[in-house]
Design an enzyme around this catalytic site. Structure first.
Site, mmCIF file in Angstrom:
data_model
loop_
_atom_site.group_PDB
_atom_site.id
_atom_site.type_symbol
_atom_site.label_atom_id
_atom_site.label_comp_id
_atom_site.label_asym_id
_atom_site.label_seq_id
_atom_site.Cartn_x
_atom_site.Cartn_y
_atom_site.Cartn_z
ATOM 1 N N LYS A 1 0.816 -1.154 0.143
ATOM 2 C CA LYS A 1 -0.115 0.163 0.095
ATOM 3 C C LYS A 1 0.854 1.216 -0.027
ATOM 4 C CE LYS A 1 -4.159 -2.052 0.114
ATOM 5 N NZ LYS A 1 -5.220 -1.626 -0.677
ATOM 6 N N LYS B 1 -13.409 -6.964 -8.404
ATOM 7 C CA LYS B 1 -13.799 -7.362 -6.901
ATOM 8 C C LYS B 1 -15.381 -7.475 -6.793
ATOM 9 C CE LYS B 1 -10.025 -4.514 -4.696
ATOM 10 N NZ LYS B 1 -9.920 -3.274 -3.918
#
Length: 326
Positions: free
Chosen positions: A151, A247
């Site tokens: 991240k 997703k």
């Protein structure tokens, strides 16, 4: 036949903290949905997309209101009348599970997806100081993780990636910029990261500002996440990205996620299948779709303090299929 629908909100603690550029999470709230025909029951889970304003309570309310309006549920009715998101995902996937049980077939048989096989799944390294990320990467490599997802925040990203590479020099790397590179030279940033085995960059610019990638020659493939929600978005984003992260919560269910994968393949885009924070119940249908993917990021359950009893098995960086409960 009218179906009976029930839904509960569950809270699952995170192992430590899950930190991205938008903030830290100590738990995740999910909606658990059950659909029954009186003889068989299908079960699924959805994780609200918090950065789009969803909440578990609102998703649960939406599921019950929709099922009351459309008691004879089917996938087409969902796609035509219910907005995408975690509520539709939970309901759509519960229908798939119910149909599997009614017909005594696997999800692969019913959907036409490949038979499930073990897959290498990314393991997420949360946003933090470079030395902390380096230590996390070293521990992940020691635990057998082969693909790490970092991240990033748009600041000190090079230092963070270099640190992770030091901690796990043999690991493959994916970086998630989380829409933070709007004001940066994308090609130059990608070139700096390419030396550290980075093989994919997720969502470098804000959704809606994809035009910033026009003409960019990145040495590392670029992957759309927040910029692409459903199959209708694929043609629009294809000129700017090499891959798309699918997703199920974002797409609103397995039915639409399969359509996304087919649309991406038609545009010669590569596929990544990811997930929100979730239990193994949440990634069960995503694992079926992930058989088509070039990159898999289904570590949601690994980031929790505990998982469900019928959990997926994670070993040496791989996720193994589980047998459908009887």
């Amino acid at each position: 036949m009218a179906l009976t629908v029930s839904v509960t909100v569950e809270r699952w603690p995170v192992a430590g903290y899950f930190i991205i550029s938008r903030g830290a999470k100590s738990h995740v709230d999910v909606v658990r949905c059950e659909v029954s025909d009186g003889f068989h029951t299908g079960t699924a889970e959805g994780t609200p997309i918090y950065y789009e304003g969803e909440s578990a309570e609102e998703c649960a309310k939406n599921i019950m209101q929709f099922s009351a309006s459309y008691p004879e549920l089917d996938h087409a009715t969902l796609l035509q009348n219910m907005p995408r998101g975690a509520a539709r995902n939970a309901l759509d996937c519960a229908l798939w599970d119910l149909e599997c049980r009614q017909q005594n077939k696997s999800l692969a048989e019913l959907s036409g997806l490949p038979e499930p096989a073990p897959l290498i799944s990314a393991f997420t390294i949360s946003l933090g100081q470079p030395e902390i990320m380096e230590a996390q990467a070293r521990q992940a490599a020691f635990n057998g993780q082969k693909l790490l997802k970092l991240k990033l925040s748009g600041q000190d990203d090079h230092e963070r990636v270099a640190a992770v590479h030091r901690g796990a020099p043999a690991a493959r790397l994916i970086v998630d910029a989380n829409e933070s590179w709007n004001d940066l030279d994308i090609a130059a940033e990608a070139a700096r990261l390419a030396q550290y085995s980075v093989e994919l960059i997720e969502q470098p610019v804000s959704a809606g500002r994809d035009h910033l990638l026009g003409g960019v020659r990145s040495p590392v493939p670029l992957c759309a996440d927040e910029s692409c929600h459903t199959s209708a978005d694929i043609e629009r984003i294809a000129p700017f990205y090499d891959a798309v992260n699918i997703k199920l919560d974002k797409a609103g269910g397995l039915t639409e996620a399969i359509a996304m994968a087919q649309a991406a393949q038609a545009m010669n885009m590569k596929i990544m299948v990811g997930c929100m924070l979730s239990t193994s119940l949440g990634i069960r249908p995503a694992f079926a779709l992930a058989q088509l993917a070039h990159w898999v990021d289904l570590d949601g359950p690994l980031l929790l303090a505990k998982d469900r009893d019928d959990a997926f098995q994670f070993e040496f960086g791989r996720i193994f299929p589980r047998e459908r409960a009887s």
